[in-house]
Design a protein around this motif. Sequence first.
Motif, mmCIF file in Angstrom:
data_model
loop_
_atom_site.group_PDB
_atom_site.id
_atom_site.type_symbol
_atom_site.label_atom_id
_atom_site.label_comp_id
_atom_site.label_asym_id
_atom_site.label_seq_id
_atom_site.Cartn_x
_atom_site.Cartn_y
_atom_site.Cartn_z
ATOM 1 N N TRP A 86 -15.801 -64.984 82.563
ATOM 2 C CA TRP A 86 -17.329 -65.090 81.573
ATOM 3 C C TRP A 86 -18.829 -64.533 81.718
ATOM 4 N N VAL A 87 -18.943 -64.896 83.245
ATOM 5 C CA VAL A 87 -19.831 -65.144 83.520
ATOM 6 C C VAL A 87 -19.786 -63.754 85.177
ATOM 7 N N ILE A 88 -18.685 -63.524 85.054
ATOM 8 C CA ILE A 88 -18.341 -62.035 85.859
ATOM 9 C C ILE A 88 -18.882 -60.643 85.157
ATOM 10 N N LEU A 89 -18.572 -60.528 83.896
ATOM 11 C CA LEU A 89 -18.397 -59.260 83.129
ATOM 12 C C LEU A 89 -20.734 -59.891 82.334
ATOM 13 N N LEU A 90 -20.990 -60.492 81.862
ATOM 14 C CA LEU A 90 -21.810 -60.914 82.127
ATOM 15 C C LEU A 90 -22.878 -60.745 83.182
ATOM 16 N N ALA A 91 -22.957 -60.684 84.502
ATOM 17 C CA ALA A 91 -23.757 -60.631 85.189
ATOM 18 C C ALA A 91 -23.394 -59.310 85.964
ATOM 19 N N ILE A 92 -22.220 -58.700 85.386
ATOM 20 C CA ILE A 92 -21.925 -56.976 85.809
ATOM 21 C C ILE A 92 -22.756 -56.282 84.797
ATOM 22 N N SER A 93 -22.692 -57.296 83.081
ATOM 23 C CA SER A 93 -23.226 -56.123 82.403
ATOM 24 C C SER A 93 -24.743 -56.251 83.438
ATOM 25 N N ALA A 94 -25.384 -57.392 83.367
ATOM 26 C CA ALA A 94 -26.995 -57.540 83.762
ATOM 27 C C ALA A 94 -27.236 -56.297 84.519
ATOM 28 N N ILE A 95 -26.741 -56.434 85.762
ATOM 29 C CA ILE A 95 -26.971 -55.182 86.326
ATOM 30 C C ILE A 95 -26.870 -54.010 86.349
ATOM 31 N N PHE A 96 -25.972 -53.655 84.555
ATOM 32 C CA PHE A 96 -26.562 -52.114 84.814
ATOM 33 C C PHE A 96 -27.415 -52.172 83.920
ATOM 34 N N GLN A 97 -27.851 -53.551 82.879
ATOM 35 C CA GLN A 97 -29.393 -53.333 82.013
ATOM 36 C C GLN A 97 -30.667 -53.289 83.496
ATOM 37 N N THR A 98 -30.442 -53.907 83.711
ATOM 38 C CA THR A 98 -31.397 -53.888 85.142
ATOM 39 C C THR A 98 -31.791 -52.911 85.660
ATOM 40 N N TYR A 99 -30.040 -52.345 85.807
ATOM 41 C CA TYR A 99 -30.952 -50.436 86.497
ATOM 42 C C TYR A 99 -31.526 -49.879 84.937
ATOM 43 N N VAL A 100 -30.801 -50.103 84.309
ATOM 44 C CA VAL A 100 -31.606 -48.651 83.271
ATOM 45 C C VAL A 100 -32.940 -49.101 83.526
ATOM 46 N N ALA A 101 -32.921 -50.387 83.203
ATOM 47 C CA ALA A 101 -34.820 -50.690 82.565
ATOM 48 C C ALA A 101 -35.424 -50.143 84.226
ATOM 49 N N PHE A 102 -35.201 -50.218 85.412
ATOM 50 C CA PHE A 102 -36.399 -49.945 86.578
ATOM 51 C C PHE A 102 -36.114 -47.991 86.524
ATOM 52 N N VAL A 103 -34.340 -47.427 86.009
ATOM 53 C CA VAL A 103 -34.668 -46.680 86.775
ATOM 54 C C VAL A 103 -35.221 -45.340 85.302
ATOM 55 N N GLY A 104 -34.874 -46.514 83.643
ATOM 56 C CA GLY A 104 -34.955 -45.794 83.288
ATOM 57 C C GLY A 104 -37.049 -45.729 82.654
ATOM 58 N N SER A 105 -37.330 -46.033 82.720
ATOM 59 C CA SER A 105 -39.001 -46.573 83.095
ATOM 60 C C SER A 105 -39.257 -45.661 84.450
ATOM 61 N N SER A 106 -39.104 -45.507 85.229
ATOM 62 C CA SER A 106 -40.099 -44.755 86.741
ATOM 63 C C SER A 106 -40.597 -43.037 86.363
ATOM 64 N N ARG A 107 -39.727 -42.898 85.664
ATOM 65 C CA ARG A 107 -40.424 -41.549 86.055
ATOM 66 C C ARG A 107 -41.158 -41.225 84.462
ATOM 67 N N ARG A 108 -41.459 -42.064 83.700
ATOM 68 C CA ARG A 108 -42.709 -41.393 83.044
ATOM 69 C C ARG A 108 -43.877 -42.677 83.620
ATOM 70 N N ASN A 109 -43.481 -43.687 84.394
ATOM 71 C CA ASN A 109 -45.248 -43.911 85.554
ATOM 72 C C ASN A 109 -45.572 -43.431 86.230
ATOM 73 N N TYR A 110 -44.782 -42.300 86.879
ATOM 74 C CA TYR A 110 -45.391 -41.402 88.542
ATOM 75 C C TYR A 110 -46.820 -41.067 88.191
ATOM 76 N N PRO A 111 -47.536 -40.434 86.999
ATOM 77 C CA PRO A 111 -48.818 -39.564 86.579
ATOM 78 C C PRO A 111 -49.666 -41.495 86.726
ATOM 79 N N PHE A 112 -49.179 -42.750 86.498
ATOM 80 C CA PHE A 112 -49.954 -43.350 86.433
ATOM 81 C C PHE A 112 -49.686 -43.886 87.736
#
Length: 144
Positions: A86-112
């Motif tokens: 379960w630790v491995i699956l939770l770590a993979i899930s956290a990696i996916f969520q971290t990727y989405v958090a950084f990539v998903g918000s990067s486009r909106r912050n360009y003008p700033f």
Amino acid sequence: MNSQIRTYLFTVSAILLLGGAVLYLTQWFVAPYLFAVGAAGITVCYLTESVVGLDFRQKRLHRFNVLSGLLMIAASAFMFKGKMEWVILLAISAIFQTYVAFVGSSRRNYPFIFCLISRFPFLSTDNRLRHICRSGTIHSEYRQ
């Protein structure tokens, strides 16, 4: 589902998920149940999020979130069986969520970011950045 209800559900579910993961280390018998309810709540939040009007990139990021929710449910199943995968699956899930958090918000912050860079002349000598800050539009060279 209402966005405010989804926000509360996600917050409570994240607390339950974290609490279940931490309490599992103490071998408390309630920990897998807390983790499973938290994982189910987070997955429900992801599944009920509307994808209407999203572009292809945002839909792909939404699918990553749904996949991470399903991985958390699978992690809770391993937690009930007493296996440590379960630790491995939770770590993979956290990696996916971290990727989405950084990539998903990067486009909106360009003008700033462009406006911030254009305030410091030693960072960029490009006059187009100053135009972005004044006009609020991004040149085609800066779009991804």
